[in-house]
Design an enzyme around this catalytic site. Structure first.
Site, PDB file in Angstrom:
ATOM      1  N   GLU A  87       0.888  -1.180   0.000  1.00 28.98           N
ATOM      2  CA  GLU A  87       0.000   0.000   0.000  1.00 28.98           C
ATOM      3  C   GLU A  87       0.916   1.217   0.000  1.00 28.98           C
ATOM      4  O   GLU A  87       1.540   1.523   1.014  1.00 28.98           O
ATOM      5  CB  GLU A  87      -0.885   0.007   1.249  1.00 28.98           C
ATOM      6  CG  GLU A  87      -1.746  -1.219   1.447  1.00 28.98           C
ATOM      7  CD  GLU A  87      -2.941  -1.268   0.524  1.00 28.98           C
ATOM      8  OE1 GLU A  87      -3.168  -0.301  -0.223  1.00 28.98           O
ATOM      9  OE2 GLU A  87      -3.634  -2.295   0.527  1.00 28.98           O
ATOM     10  N   CYS A  91      -2.160   8.976   2.430  1.00 28.58           N
ATOM     11  CA  CYS A  91      -1.816   8.456   1.102  1.00 28.58           C
ATOM     12  C   CYS A  91      -2.877   8.832   0.070  1.00 28.58           C
ATOM     13  O   CYS A  91      -2.582   8.990  -1.099  1.00 28.58           O
ATOM     14  CB  CYS A  91      -1.646   6.944   1.167  1.00 28.58           C
ATOM     15  SG  CYS A  91      -3.078   6.108   1.874  1.00 28.58           S
ATOM     16  N   GLU A 142       4.598  13.158  -4.513  1.00 29.49           N
ATOM     17  CA  GLU A 142       3.785  13.145  -3.298  1.00 29.49           C
ATOM     18  C   GLU A 142       4.440  14.036  -2.237  1.00 29.49           C
ATOM     19  O   GLU A 142       5.604  13.848  -1.896  1.00 29.49           O
ATOM     20  CB  GLU A 142       3.673  11.716  -2.767  1.00 29.49           C
ATOM     21  CG  GLU A 142       2.754  11.608  -1.567  1.00 29.49           C
ATOM     22  CD  GLU A 142       2.737  10.211  -0.970  1.00 29.49           C
ATOM     23  OE1 GLU A 142       3.817   9.613  -0.828  1.00 29.49           O
ATOM     24  OE2 GLU A 142       1.651   9.730  -0.632  1.00 29.49           O
TER      25      GLU A 142
HETATM   26  P1  NAD Z   1       8.335   4.740   4.688  1.00 28.84           P
HETATM   27  O1  NAD Z   1       8.236   3.953   3.441  1.00 28.84           O
HETATM   28  O2  NAD Z   1       9.517   5.580   4.920  1.00 28.84           O
HETATM   29  O3  NAD Z   1       8.253   3.755   5.962  1.00 28.84           O
HETATM   30  C1  NAD Z   1       7.195   2.820   6.125  1.00 28.84           C
HETATM   31  C2  NAD Z   1       7.683   1.688   7.003  1.00 28.84           C
HETATM   32  O4  NAD Z   1       8.696   0.976   6.295  1.00 28.84           O
HETATM   33  C3  NAD Z   1       8.324   2.140   8.314  1.00 28.84           C
HETATM   34  O5  NAD Z   1       8.014   1.220   9.337  1.00 28.84           O
HETATM   35  C4  NAD Z   1       9.805   2.097   7.983  1.00 28.84           C
HETATM   36  O6  NAD Z   1      10.623   1.952   9.125  1.00 28.84           O
HETATM   37  C5  NAD Z   1       9.854   0.863   7.099  1.00 28.84           C
HETATM   38  N1  NAD Z   1      11.033   0.779   6.221  1.00 28.84           N
HETATM   39  C6  NAD Z   1      11.812   1.784   5.753  1.00 28.84           C
HETATM   40  N2  NAD Z   1      12.810   1.282   4.983  1.00 28.84           N
HETATM   41  C7  NAD Z   1      12.636  -0.062   4.952  1.00 28.84           C
HETATM   42  C8  NAD Z   1      13.327  -1.134   4.305  1.00 28.84           C
HETATM   43  N3  NAD Z   1      14.419  -0.918   3.558  1.00 28.84           N
HETATM   44  N4  NAD Z   1      12.868  -2.384   4.461  1.00 28.84           N
HETATM   45  C9  NAD Z   1      11.757  -2.636   5.198  1.00 28.84           C
HETATM   46  N5  NAD Z   1      11.072  -1.659   5.858  1.00 28.84           N
HETATM   47  C10 NAD Z   1      11.505  -0.388   5.723  1.00 28.84           C
HETATM   48  O7  NAD Z   1       6.989   5.583   4.778  1.00 28.84           O
HETATM   49  P2  NAD Z   1       6.556   6.641   5.880  1.00 28.84           P
HETATM   50  O8  NAD Z   1       7.353   7.886   5.691  1.00 28.84           O
HETATM   51  O9  NAD Z   1       6.536   6.004   7.239  1.00 28.84           O
HETATM   52  O10 NAD Z   1       5.021   6.882   5.468  1.00 28.84           O
HETATM   53  C11 NAD Z   1       4.661   7.743   4.444  1.00 28.84           C
HETATM   54  C12 NAD Z   1       4.396   6.992   3.155  1.00 28.84           C
HETATM   55  O11 NAD Z   1       3.460   5.957   3.387  1.00 28.84           O
HETATM   56  C13 NAD Z   1       3.768   7.881   2.106  1.00 28.84           C
HETATM   57  O12 NAD Z   1       4.371   7.659   0.856  1.00 28.84           O
HETATM   58  C14 NAD Z   1       2.313   7.430   2.079  1.00 28.84           C
HETATM   59  O13 NAD Z   1       1.660   7.671   0.861  1.00 28.84           O
HETATM   60  C15 NAD Z   1       2.441   5.983   2.379  1.00 28.84           C
HETATM   61  N6  NAD Z   1       1.180   5.450   2.893  1.00 28.84           N
HETATM   62  C16 NAD Z   1       0.427   4.653   2.077  1.00 28.84           C
HETATM   63  C17 NAD Z   1      -0.805   4.170   2.519  1.00 28.84           C
HETATM   64  C18 NAD Z   1      -1.669   3.289   1.641  1.00 28.84           C
HETATM   65  O14 NAD Z   1      -2.532   2.606   2.175  1.00 28.84           O
HETATM   66  N7  NAD Z   1      -1.476   3.279   0.334  1.00 28.84           N
HETATM   67  C19 NAD Z   1      -1.270   4.510   3.798  1.00 28.84           C
HETATM   68  C20 NAD Z   1      -0.473   5.327   4.592  1.00 28.84           C
HETATM   69  C21 NAD Z   1       0.765   5.792   4.134  1.00 28.84           C
END
Ligand code: NAD
Length: 498
Positions: free
Chosen positions: A258, A292, A393
């Site tokens: 997601e 998102c 975004e």
């Molecule tokens: P992010 O991708 O930086 O982090 C998300 C999660 O992934 C965190 O727990 C982070 O620690 C982990 N992570 C980071 N690097 C990783 C790796 N190499 N391997 C495995 N896990 C890793 O996102 P964020 O800044 O926490 O959240 C914002 C983003 O999330 C935005 O792009 C937003 O659009 C998206 N989002 C999407 C939805 C949806 O349902 N489509 C919902 C909410 C947020």
């Protein structure tokens, strides 16, 4: 600060849940700060690589030996119903904690907690009513299609709506009979720990849930690569999602992703203006735009554009931005100062590329505004859809507005994005609404409403917005392997033997 929240158990918040034991992590020290004031609201040691190994081995062991996977569906469902009930009993303290952890207004965090309880209730019901199939036979046998749990599955979540996104993964994974390791975002680790405590309190066997806060590129990466992890359900940014998909490809591991969005909202000239103005404001500025599905690109019919923008700007300026503890607050701070700086860089880029700020574009000043990471609701016009802030975004309270003359051109601009998560359409003409809903590329389309959710309706994105679906009655199947079984009914040996 923590002690001010009634019912909150300090020791649970500062300890991690690792393979059925509550103890401090052995990784670096992490703080959760209240974005409205900068105060520390939780301190814990994150998980270390050794903790990850212990949690996953423990989850595997619990999956094999706790008897959870072998329980009848209605027995697993009973535990999930109890989790829902406990969340409801603790709703106010959980909502307050969520407010402190990520700074969302209390009205929103109360709704998130209610949605988490509803998610456990829904998947309890999906679990006890899931049917398997006797398939049409083409020979002298009875053929069946049945489902089994996968083993250890991982839930990796972002910081914007922790309790709701964690529940959306944990509930179907447990309902399906799996063990779960949860990796919450670095800056919002507190709610996942509360959920784990509640799951155990409701009777979930120990070891079936572990919570591993820590740096994504270390802890999340280790979890994703671990050979015992059979599936990853990820919500977060597109670049991390792509990285996870690459690891999954090597392991032949199913994933659901997601990811991000840059969702278009379209206002046709016959729209009900009161509804459209309110819907567009809510679509972009609720959750401070840290959503998102935020409707961050607005297309308005040119004949309506000036009038609509005047009302929109007035509406944005009247939004109540402030203390998240106040139930009347509509927009709280951004999640951190560094995220606010990222939003500011995007606004600056928009101006450099020729955008005009109609309102916002600055931090509010005075009182609580000086202590927290607040940013004013911002509307920018005068850009082409190809501009950086129309394509990337921002994940903040920034709306770009574009007039359109022709519906075909509008559709091609709305679809000109790497993302395809959501879209909004405002019109009184149901035929035009239906044609546009079919023409826009998006996993979710709202017509004359926006950002409405139901756990019973699948959710997910197309293109760079993701892969797979969460929610919906069949969401539980994402966490199960399908198996076909053939029962021979032959009176004679198979011909081969003759
Ligand atoms: P992010 O991708 O930086 O982090 C998300 C999660 O992934 C965190 O727990 C982070 O620690 C982990 N992570 C980071 N690097 C990783 C790796 N190499 N391997 C495995 N896990 C890793 O996102 P964020 O800044 O926490 O959240 C914002 C983003 O999330 C935005 O792009 C937003 O659009 C998206 N989002 C999407 C939805 C949806 O349902 N489509 C919902 C909410 C947020």
């Amino acid at each position: 600060m923590l002690k001010e929240i009634s019912g909150l158990n300090d020791s649970c918040i500062k300890q991690l849940c690792i393979a059925g034991t509550w103890r401090p992590g052995t990784g670096p020290l992490y703080e959760s700060r209240y974005p409205a004031t900068g105060e520390v609201v939780g301190v814990l040691n994150a998980a270390s690589p050794e903790d990850v190994e212990e949690a996953i081995q423990g989850a595997h062991d619990a999956f094999l030996h706790s008897g959870w996977a072998q329980r009848k569906p209605h027995e697993r469902a009973a535990v999930l119903y109890r989790i829902a009930q406990l969340i409801r009993e603790e709703a106010e303290s959980l909502a307050q904690l969520q407010r402190l952890d990520n700074g969302k207004p209390i009205s929103e965090t109360r709704a998130l907690v209610a949605s988490a309880a509803g998610t456990f209730q829904f998947f309890a019901s999906a679990c006890e009513t899931l049917e398997e199939a006797i398939t049409p036979s083409r020979g002298d046998y009875l053929s069946m299609s049945i489902y089994e749990p996968m083993g250890v599955v991982a839930a990796i979540t972002p910081w914007n709506s922790p309790i709701a996104s964690e529940a959306q993964k944990i509930a179907p994974a447990l309902a399906a009979g799996n063990a779960v390791v949860v990796k919450p975002a670095e800056i919002t680790p507190l709610l996942a720990l509360e959920l784990a405590r509640i799951c155990e309190q409701a009777g979930l066997p120990k070891g079936l849930i572990s919570v591993l806060p820590g740096k994504g590129s270390v802890i999340g990466d280790l979890i994703t690569r671990h050979p015992l992890v059979r599936r990853v359900s990820f919500t977060g940014g597109t670049s991390v999602g792509r990285h996870i998909a690459q690891i999954a490809a090597d392991k032949f591991m199913p994933v659901s992703l997601e990811l991000g969005g840059k969702s278009p909202t379209i206002v046709l000239e016959d729209a009900d203006l009161d509804h459209a103005v309110a819907g567009v404001l809510y679509g972009i500025f609720s959750s401070s735009g840290e959503s998102c599905i935020a409707g961050s690109r607005l297309f308005v019919a040119r004949s309506l554009y000036d009038q609509f923008l005047q009302r929109l700007v007035r509406g944005a300026e009247q939004l109540r931005v402030g203390d998240p503890a106040d139930p009347a607050t509509q927009m709280g701070p951004l999640v951190s100062n560094s995220h606010r700086e990222s939003v500011e860089r995007y606004v600056q880029k928009g101006v450099e590329e020729g955008g005009r700020i109609l309102t916002g574009g600055a931090r509010p000043a005075g009182g609580i505004y000086d202590r927290g990471s607040f940013y004013r609701p911002t509307i920018i016009e005068g850009l082409e859809n190809t501009a950086t802030i129309c394509q990337e975004e921002i994940f903040g309270p920034v709306l770009v507005t574009l007039p359109f003359d022709d519906v075909d051109d509008l559709v091609s601009q709305a679809n000109d994005s790497v993302y395809a998560l959501a879209a909004g359409i405002w019109t009184r003409d149901y035929k035009k609404a239906w044609r546009l809903a079919q023409a826009v590329k998006a996993g979710n389309v709202w017509i004359n409403t926006y950002k409405q959710f139901s756990i019973s309706t699948p959710f997910g994105g197309w293109r760079d917005s993701g892969l797979g679906r969460e929610k919906g009655r069949l969401g539980i199947l994402q966490y199960m392997e399908q198996k076909s079984v053939y029962w021979g009914l032959n009176e004679q040996p198979l011909p081969w033997a003759n």
